[in-house]
Design a protein around this motif. Structure first.
Motif, PDB file in Angstrom:
ATOM      1  N   SER A 444       0.819  -1.212   0.000  1.00 24.19           N
ATOM      2  CA  SER A 444       0.000   0.000   0.000  1.00 24.19           C
ATOM      3  C   SER A 444       0.852   1.260   0.000  1.00 24.19           C
ATOM      4  O   SER A 444       0.453   2.277  -0.593  1.00 24.19           O
ATOM      5  CB  SER A 444      -0.923  -0.004   1.225  1.00 24.19           C
ATOM      6  OG  SER A 444      -1.792  -1.115   1.190  1.00 24.19           O
ATOM      7  N   PHE A 445       1.994   1.244   0.660  1.00 23.41           N
ATOM      8  CA  PHE A 445       2.803   2.444   0.797  1.00 23.41           C
ATOM      9  C   PHE A 445       3.994   2.497  -0.164  1.00 23.41           C
ATOM     10  O   PHE A 445       4.721   3.486  -0.186  1.00 23.41           O
ATOM     11  CB  PHE A 445       3.332   2.558   2.244  1.00 23.41           C
ATOM     12  CG  PHE A 445       2.283   2.936   3.233  1.00 23.41           C
ATOM     13  CD1 PHE A 445       1.984   4.273   3.464  1.00 23.41           C
ATOM     14  CD2 PHE A 445       1.571   1.977   3.932  1.00 23.41           C
ATOM     15  CE1 PHE A 445       1.002   4.631   4.372  1.00 23.41           C
ATOM     16  CE2 PHE A 445       0.593   2.327   4.838  1.00 23.41           C
ATOM     17  CZ  PHE A 445       0.310   3.660   5.073  1.00 23.41           C
ATOM     18  N   SER A 446       4.213   1.430  -0.942  1.00 19.13           N
ATOM     19  CA  SER A 446       5.348   1.414  -1.863  1.00 19.13           C
ATOM     20  C   SER A 446       5.022   2.206  -3.125  1.00 19.13           C
ATOM     21  O   SER A 446       3.872   2.227  -3.588  1.00 19.13           O
ATOM     22  CB  SER A 446       5.725  -0.024  -2.233  1.00 19.13           C
ATOM     23  OG  SER A 446       6.205  -0.718  -1.104  1.00 19.13           O
ATOM     24  N   PRO A 447       6.014   2.838  -3.703  1.00 19.32           N
ATOM     25  CA  PRO A 447       5.789   3.547  -4.976  1.00 19.32           C
ATOM     26  C   PRO A 447       5.610   2.540  -6.111  1.00 19.32           C
ATOM     27  O   PRO A 447       5.937   1.358  -5.962  1.00 19.32           O
ATOM     28  CB  PRO A 447       7.072   4.364  -5.136  1.00 19.32           C
ATOM     29  CG  PRO A 447       8.109   3.605  -4.394  1.00 19.32           C
ATOM     30  CD  PRO A 447       7.402   2.972  -3.220  1.00 19.32           C
ATOM     31  N   PRO A 448       5.102   2.971  -7.270  1.00 19.05           N
ATOM     32  CA  PRO A 448       4.945   2.058  -8.409  1.00 19.05           C
ATOM     33  C   PRO A 448       6.292   1.449  -8.794  1.00 19.05           C
ATOM     34  O   PRO A 448       7.325   2.127  -8.822  1.00 19.05           O
ATOM     35  CB  PRO A 448       4.384   2.947  -9.517  1.00 19.05           C
ATOM     36  CG  PRO A 448       3.715   4.069  -8.792  1.00 19.05           C
ATOM     37  CD  PRO A 448       4.522   4.302  -7.564  1.00 19.05           C
ATOM     38  N   PRO A 473       7.191   6.103   2.010  1.00 17.20           N
ATOM     39  CA  PRO A 473       7.538   7.363   2.681  1.00 17.20           C
ATOM     40  C   PRO A 473       7.964   7.186   4.131  1.00 17.20           C
ATOM     41  O   PRO A 473       8.351   8.161   4.773  1.00 17.20           O
ATOM     42  CB  PRO A 473       6.235   8.154   2.593  1.00 17.20           C
ATOM     43  CG  PRO A 473       5.163   7.126   2.539  1.00 17.20           C
ATOM     44  CD  PRO A 473       5.739   5.982   1.769  1.00 17.20           C
ATOM     45  N   GLY A 474       7.896   5.991   4.647  1.00 16.35           N
ATOM     46  CA  GLY A 474       8.267   5.778   6.031  1.00 16.35           C
ATOM     47  C   GLY A 474       7.094   6.031   6.976  1.00 16.35           C
ATOM     48  O   GLY A 474       5.945   6.269   6.551  1.00 16.35           O
ATOM     49  N   ILE A 475       7.392   6.012   8.242  1.00 13.18           N
ATOM     50  CA  ILE A 475       6.376   6.178   9.287  1.00 13.18           C
ATOM     51  C   ILE A 475       6.729   7.395  10.114  1.00 13.18           C
ATOM     52  O   ILE A 475       7.892   7.578  10.498  1.00 13.18           O
ATOM     53  CB  ILE A 475       6.332   4.930  10.199  1.00 13.18           C
ATOM     54  CG1 ILE A 475       6.105   3.660   9.359  1.00 13.18           C
ATOM     55  CG2 ILE A 475       5.241   5.053  11.255  1.00 13.18           C
ATOM     56  CD1 ILE A 475       6.260   2.380  10.137  1.00 13.18           C
ATOM     57  N   GLU A 495      -5.650   5.591  -1.731  1.00 13.35           N
ATOM     58  CA  GLU A 495      -6.423   4.394  -1.391  1.00 13.35           C
ATOM     59  C   GLU A 495      -7.854   4.774  -1.058  1.00 13.35           C
ATOM     60  O   GLU A 495      -8.109   5.809  -0.436  1.00 13.35           O
ATOM     61  CB  GLU A 495      -5.767   3.679  -0.200  1.00 13.35           C
ATOM     62  CG  GLU A 495      -6.382   2.316   0.095  1.00 13.35           C
ATOM     63  CD  GLU A 495      -5.626   1.630   1.211  1.00 13.35           C
ATOM     64  OE1 GLU A 495      -6.085   1.703   2.366  1.00 13.35           O
ATOM     65  OE2 GLU A 495      -4.566   1.024   0.929  1.00 13.35           O
ATOM     66  N   ASN A 496      -8.789   3.955  -1.498  1.00 15.67           N
ATOM     67  CA  ASN A 496     -10.206   4.206  -1.240  1.00 15.67           C
ATOM     68  C   ASN A 496     -10.495   4.126   0.256  1.00 15.67           C
ATOM     69  O   ASN A 496      -9.945   3.297   0.976  1.00 15.67           O
ATOM     70  CB  ASN A 496     -11.081   3.196  -1.991  1.00 15.67           C
ATOM     71  CG  ASN A 496     -10.962   3.371  -3.505  1.00 15.67           C
ATOM     72  OD1 ASN A 496     -10.723   4.485  -3.996  1.00 15.67           O
ATOM     73  ND2 ASN A 496     -11.120   2.269  -4.238  1.00 15.67           N
ATOM     74  N   PHE A 497     -11.394   4.962   0.715  1.00 17.82           N
ATOM     75  CA  PHE A 497     -11.772   4.997   2.122  1.00 17.82           C
ATOM     76  C   PHE A 497     -12.524   3.723   2.492  1.00 17.82           C
ATOM     77  O   PHE A 497     -13.372   3.244   1.738  1.00 17.82           O
ATOM     78  CB  PHE A 497     -12.644   6.230   2.394  1.00 17.82           C
ATOM     79  CG  PHE A 497     -13.160   6.282   3.798  1.00 17.82           C
ATOM     80  CD1 PHE A 497     -12.340   6.693   4.830  1.00 17.82           C
ATOM     81  CD2 PHE A 497     -14.468   5.915   4.083  1.00 17.82           C
ATOM     82  CE1 PHE A 497     -12.822   6.749   6.130  1.00 17.82           C
ATOM     83  CE2 PHE A 497     -14.948   5.971   5.375  1.00 17.82           C
ATOM     84  CZ  PHE A 497     -14.119   6.391   6.397  1.00 17.82           C
TER      85      PHE A 497
END
Length: 545
Positions: A444-448, A473-475, A495-497
């Motif tokens: 979910s948090f990784s770039p393409p 982007p990290g935490i 991401e969709n809610f």
């Protein structure tokens, strides 16, 4: 208290009863008594054989009763406790020291002794037994002691103790009979009477020029034997009573230090169960003890606190679930109320879309809540087993690469050849669930076309670190610990809610902690000090084999 006292006192009492017999010691004393009495009888026999003999028919020597009686009386005067009888070879009584003593006391009324057959030892000793009983002057302690011994099992039914001397005993001195043949000496006769007096009887032949002219019988009460036994047994009983008193005191002390504290712990457990408050009811004095009672007390306190913590967690979980479910329900209710009042088709479609998203969010939320509520119960019933780490990582990487959509990050494994055999103690299905949650979070948090790295390395303390690293982007530093809280959700803006319930990382931590491990989140920092991604590390116990 009763059981402790019984266990401590019973062996001591059995030992005391065993020691009271003292058979070997008694026999040694009796041997000494028999030896002394036999020597005395031989002296009497020698004196009688030389001084109380007259010539009979055919010049054969025979005992002279008028000479033998006063001589026997003079011989027994230094030892009045001994009862002497002199018998002819045919068994007729010739002289009796007691009769002679009675005659002297009556001054001239000498009793005439009638010839009579030789009585049996038991019948002959009855008069001695009565005389010995009359002469015995035992104190109260000895009488009480005799009464106590009379309650103990006797060594034989007739209360007779025999000291048998075999014919082959080298200590037996041969006695020359009238026929000139050597014969063994007569064995002693020892018995304990009904009133507990110990009587010793020996018999020796009276010899003159190698011929047997009579038999001297000496009977004496073995007072020294009884007194020695009484002294030893009274010492034993005194020591046993002292030891028994100490045992009672120690048993009472043990009851104070073991039984009573256990009762207090049981009362504390009852108060904890019935009390409505949460105050620590275990006495501090028990908690401060450094023995097994202290361990039980601290375990009880820890169990109570763990139970209260679990109750608090359930209460918070129920509150969180209620709050999270109310949000989509409120949204659905508001959309439905608005839907019936508007006629614009576009706005109606928009409200129906919101209702659909909220329903899916509720479905996802209920599924995750159900999973979270089952984790503890399932792991408590399931046994852990050795699980290979690298094979699981390889399967997860292959599945991701096979189903990877364009633009999704690449999943790679970074494991050295030496670490391919790493094995952890876990439940395989739940470990896979944790890794899938972490991989899904990283995707979910990784770039393409980014890169997600799976690795496994040995850690200190016999553990294994399994890491999932991304290039996202990290935490935020302030969120490194709170991201594992229930219903915490900080998702990417793209991401969709409602796609995630916020329970994934919370369930992962719950599973890892149930497997006796830990999970942590950290940021990956580049050479320039910038954050280049996040890394989640799962630490589990290692299996070496």
């Amino acid at each position: 208290m009763r059981r402790i006292l019984l266990v401590n006192a019973l062996p001591l009492m059995l030992l005391a009863l065993t020691l009271l017999y003292l058979n070997q010691f008694q026999n040694s004393l009796l041997e000494a008594e028999v030896t002394a009495l036999r020597e005395q009888a031989r002296i009497y026999a020698g004196a009688l054989g030389q001084s109380a003999v007259v010539s009979g028919r055919g010049s054969d020597p025979i005992l002279d009763a008028p000479l033998a009686r006063p001589l026997l009386l003079r011989l027994t005067e230094p030892s009045p406790a001994a009862h002497a009888r002199l018998f002819a070879p045919d068994g007729q009584l010739v002289a009796d020291s007691r009769v002679e003593q009675a005659a002297v006391l009556h001054r001239g009324t000498r009793g005439q002794i009638e010839s009579q057959p030789l009585p049996s030892p038991v019948a002959a000793d009855d008069g001695d037994d009565r005389a010995a009983g009359a002469m015995a002057n035992a104190g109260f302690a000895e009488r009480f002691y005799d009464r106590l011994l009379s309650l103990l099992p006797t060594l034989s039914g007739a209360r007779i103790v025999t000291l048998d001397t075999p014919d082959t005993d080298p200590s037996v001195q041969p006695v020359m009979g009238a026929d000139g043949q050597s014969t063994p000496e007569m064995p002693p006769y020892i018995r304990r009477t009904a009133n507990r007096h110990l009587i010793v009887t020996v018999a020796e032949p009276v010899m003159h020029d190698g011929q047997t002219i009579g038999i001297i019988q000496l009977t004496r009460q073995a007072r020294d034997v009884d007194r020695s036994l009484f002294a030893v047994r009274s010492s034993i009983l005194s020591l046993v009573l002292i030891a028994l008193a100490i045992t009672v005191l120690l048993s009472w002390y043990l009851s104070l230090t073991i039984a009573r504290p256990l009762l207090r712990l049981a009362a504390s457990a009852h108060v904890i169960r019935e009390s409505h408050g949460r105050s620590d009811t275990v006495p501090p004095r028990l908690l401060a003890r450094r023995d097994e009672i202290g361990e039980v007390a601290r375990a009880l306190q820890d169990s109570a606190r763990a139970l209260w913590a679990r109750m608090d967690a359930i209460e918070r979980f129920a509150a969180d679930v209620s709050h999270e479910i109310k949000n989509p329900l409120s949204s659905i209710r508001s959309a439905i109320e608005t839907l019936v009042r508007i006629e614009d088709l576009n706005r109606q479609r928009r409200l129906l879309s919101i209702i659909n998203d909220d329903v899916r969010r509720l479905d996802r939320l209920i599924t995750d809540i159900s999973d979270a509520s089952r984790v503890d119960a399932e792991l408590s019933r399931t046994r852990t087993e050795p699980v290979g780490v690298v094979p699981i990582l390889s399967v997860l990487a292959e599945i991701h690469q096979a189903t990877r959509a364009p633009g999704q990050p690449i999943l790679a494994i970074s494991v050295t050849a030496a670490d391919r055999s790493l094995t952890v103690q876990a439940v395989e299905d739940r470990l896979v669930q944790v890794l899938r949650n972490l991989i899904g979070n990283a995707i979910s948090f990784s770039p393409p076309d980014g890169r997600i790295t799976l690795s496994a390395v040995p850690a200190a303390g016999g553990m294994v670190d399994i890491a999932v690293a991304d290039e996202g982007p990290g935490i935020p530093a302030a969120k490194l610990n709170s991201i594992f809280d229930r219903f915490y959700s900080e998702r990417p803006t793209t991401e969709n809610f409602g796609q995630h319930s916020g329970l994934g990382l919370s369930i992962s931590r719950q599973i890892v902690e149930a497997l006796k491990g830990t999970i942590r989140a950290e940021n990956r920092v580049g050479t320039d000090g910038r954050v280049v991604g996040a890394r989640f590390v799962v630490t589990l116990p290692r299996v070496v084999g």
